[in-house]
Design a protein around this motif. Sequence first.
Motif, PDB file in Angstrom:
ATOM      1  N   UNK A  11       0.789  -1.213   0.000  1.00 52.96           N
ATOM      2  CA  UNK A  11       0.000   0.000   0.000  1.00 52.96           C
ATOM      3  C   UNK A  11       0.831   1.277   0.000  1.00 52.96           C
ATOM      4  N   UNK A  12       1.963   1.270   0.719  1.00 53.41           N
ATOM      5  CA  UNK A  12       2.751   2.495   0.825  1.00 53.41           C
ATOM      6  C   UNK A  12       4.093   2.380   0.105  1.00 53.41           C
ATOM      7  N   UNK A  13       4.128   1.516  -0.905  1.00 50.24           N
ATOM      8  CA  UNK A  13       5.424   1.250  -1.543  1.00 50.24           C
ATOM      9  C   UNK A  13       5.998   2.478  -2.226  1.00 50.24           C
ATOM     10  N   UNK A  14       5.172   3.547  -2.394  1.00 52.20           N
ATOM     11  CA  UNK A  14       5.725   4.768  -2.985  1.00 52.20           C
ATOM     12  C   UNK A  14       6.378   5.660  -1.942  1.00 52.20           C
ATOM     13  N   UNK A  15       6.223   5.313  -0.654  1.00 51.70           N
ATOM     14  CA  UNK A  15       6.884   6.069   0.399  1.00 51.70           C
ATOM     15  C   UNK A  15       8.191   5.368   0.724  1.00 51.70           C
ATOM     16  N   UNK A  16       9.307   6.037   0.428  1.00 57.36           N
ATOM     17  CA  UNK A  16      10.608   5.383   0.589  1.00 57.36           C
ATOM     18  C   UNK A  16      10.922   5.176   2.065  1.00 57.36           C
ATOM     19  N   UNK A  17      11.377   3.989   2.415  1.00 57.43           N
ATOM     20  CA  UNK A  17      11.909   3.792   3.768  1.00 57.43           C
ATOM     21  C   UNK A  17      13.426   3.639   3.705  1.00 57.43           C
ATOM     22  N   UNK A  18      13.934   3.118   2.573  1.00 53.70           N
ATOM     23  CA  UNK A  18      15.388   3.040   2.370  1.00 53.70           C
ATOM     24  C   UNK A  18      15.720   3.622   0.995  1.00 53.70           C
ATOM     25  N   UNK A  19      16.677   4.538   0.976  1.00 52.95           N
ATOM     26  CA  UNK A  19      17.194   5.071  -0.282  1.00 52.95           C
ATOM     27  C   UNK A  19      18.712   5.007  -0.208  1.00 52.95           C
ATOM     28  N   UNK A  20      19.303   4.054  -0.922  1.00 49.32           N
ATOM     29  CA  UNK A  20      20.776   3.937  -0.935  1.00 49.32           C
ATOM     30  C   UNK A  20      21.278   4.384  -2.300  1.00 49.32           C
ATOM     31  N   UNK A  21      22.290   5.264  -2.290  1.00 48.88           N
ATOM     32  CA  UNK A  21      22.805   5.818  -3.546  1.00 48.88           C
ATOM     33  C   UNK A  21      24.312   5.615  -3.662  1.00 48.88           C
ATOM     34  N   UNK A  22      24.672   4.864  -4.715  1.00 44.93           N
ATOM     35  CA  UNK A  22      26.085   4.695  -5.082  1.00 44.93           C
ATOM     36  C   UNK A  22      26.945   4.305  -3.871  1.00 44.93           C
ATOM     37  N   UNK A  23      26.456   3.298  -3.147  1.00 45.88           N
ATOM     38  CA  UNK A  23      27.116   2.916  -1.896  1.00 45.88           C
ATOM     39  C   UNK A  23      28.290   1.976  -2.160  1.00 45.88           C
ATOM     40  N   UNK A  24      29.432   2.384  -1.653  1.00 49.00           N
ATOM     41  CA  UNK A  24      30.663   1.598  -1.773  1.00 49.00           C
ATOM     42  C   UNK A  24      31.174   1.294  -0.370  1.00 49.00           C
ATOM     43  N   UNK A  25      31.645   0.067  -0.177  1.00 49.12           N
ATOM     44  CA  UNK A  25      32.273  -0.262   1.110  1.00 49.12           C
ATOM     45  C   UNK A  25      33.583  -0.988   0.864  1.00 49.12           C
ATOM     46  N   UNK A  26      34.631  -0.404   1.389  1.00 54.95           N
ATOM     47  CA  UNK A  26      35.953  -1.021   1.299  1.00 54.95           C
ATOM     48  C   UNK A  26      36.380  -1.386   2.721  1.00 54.95           C
ATOM     49  N   UNK A  27      36.669  -2.666   2.965  1.00 57.07           N
ATOM     50  CA  UNK A  27      37.247  -3.062   4.249  1.00 57.07           C
ATOM     51  C   UNK A  27      38.762  -3.095   4.081  1.00 57.07           C
ATOM     52  N   UNK A  28      39.472  -2.512   5.044  1.00 57.45           N
ATOM     53  CA  UNK A  28      40.938  -2.545   4.974  1.00 57.45           C
ATOM     54  C   UNK A  28      41.448  -3.631   5.907  1.00 57.45           C
ATOM     55  N   UNK A  29      42.232  -4.532   5.358  1.00 62.03           N
ATOM     56  CA  UNK A  29      42.835  -5.610   6.143  1.00 62.03           C
ATOM     57  C   UNK A  29      44.340  -5.436   6.033  1.00 62.03           C
ATOM     58  N   UNK A  30      44.920  -4.596   6.909  1.00 56.72           N
ATOM     59  CA  UNK A  30      46.326  -4.251   6.746  1.00 56.72           C
ATOM     60  C   UNK A  30      46.482  -3.505   5.431  1.00 56.72           C
ATOM     61  N   UNK A  31      47.321  -4.051   4.529  1.00 52.84           N
ATOM     62  CA  UNK A  31      47.515  -3.366   3.243  1.00 52.84           C
ATOM     63  C   UNK A  31      46.523  -3.835   2.191  1.00 52.84           C
ATOM     64  N   UNK A  32      45.776  -4.881   2.522  1.00 51.07           N
ATOM     65  CA  UNK A  32      44.837  -5.441   1.551  1.00 51.07           C
ATOM     66  C   UNK A  32      43.489  -4.744   1.677  1.00 51.07           C
ATOM     67  N   UNK A  33      42.911  -4.370   0.541  1.00 52.71           N
ATOM     68  CA  UNK A  33      41.576  -3.777   0.554  1.00 52.71           C
ATOM     69  C   UNK A  33      40.563  -4.748  -0.024  1.00 52.71           C
ATOM     70  N   UNK A  34      39.459  -4.942   0.708  1.00 49.32           N
ATOM     71  CA  UNK A  34      38.388  -5.798   0.197  1.00 49.32           C
ATOM     72  C   UNK A  34      37.242  -4.892  -0.240  1.00 49.32           C
ATOM     73  N   UNK A  35      36.904  -4.975  -1.524  1.00 49.73           N
ATOM     74  CA  UNK A  35      35.798  -4.159  -2.046  1.00 49.73           C
ATOM     75  C   UNK A  35      34.502  -4.940  -1.863  1.00 49.73           C
TER      76      UNK A  35
END
Length: 241
Positions: A11-35
């Motif tokens: 019924x309310x699917x036009x009301x946004x509850x989550x809006x994620x835009x161009x989300x990037x997450x990089x975890x750093x493990x010492x010198x190694x980066x996990x995308x």
Amino acid sequence: MTAATAPSAAPDADTAIITARDVTKVYKQGKVEVLALRGVDLDVGQGEFVVLAGPSGSGKSTLLNLIGALDHPTEGSILVAGREITHLSRSVAARFRLTSLGFVFQAYNLVPVLTCYENAEYTLALAGVPRTERRRLVVPLLERVGLGDMLTRKPHELSGGQQQRIAVVRAIASRPALVLADEPTANLDSETSGNLLDLMLELNAEHGTTFVFASHDPDLIARARRVVRLKDGRIDGDERR
Ligand SMILES: Nc1ncnc2c1ncn2[C@@H]1O[C@H](COP(=O)(O)OP(=O)(O)OP(=O)(O)O)[C@@H](O)[C@H]1O
Ligand SMILES: [Mg+2]
């Protein structure tokens, strides 16, 4: 958007509850980066029942954790119920989680010294809900998921699947508008998992609670009304039923 052009999924699917835009997450493990996430865009409307599917390591938990303000994205923005949550401080994020959403962790995160009942009412108690009201909300839910005769047991006296059900009750007890659940049925037999899904679908239908799951469970995926597939940190499919 007017009601006439709203998607029919909810019924309310036009009301946004989550809006994620161009989300990037990089975890750093010492010198190694996990995308872990590479430019994810996701819109979820109020009242949707969505599963994030995809292989192990594809970024499902990472995305849920970011939406739940448990961690910050490296780039991009996330709005939950219209509020930018990308750079909240720890204490503001904790307050936001307490008041705005329920979160079921992949590892349950129960408090070992508290009983089944105390764990289930924990977030309500933190939110200052009076004792009798907490009991009224929590006990029927614990009974509903088959834990009615285990209220005084501690987590170590319960199976993994029983602990998982406490974690689900804890997340839904305050009737939050948004519930994020990481593999909520992973350790359950198909009957128990079916009952839990019935309960969540009921809350979805009766209260308009929005659910976003991360899951490999074919039963859960089969009953979701929208399946967002992740692959290598990107959205690889978005199917509405
Ligand atoms: N804290 C962390 N530090 C470093 N790398 C991490 C961390 N958390 C996750 N990752 C990596 O990020 C990627 C995405 O992990 P994530 O946990 O989001 O996957 P998932 O889709 O939930 O997998 P699963 O189905 O196994 O739960 C993986 O390569 C993982 O190894
Ligand atoms: Mg995961």
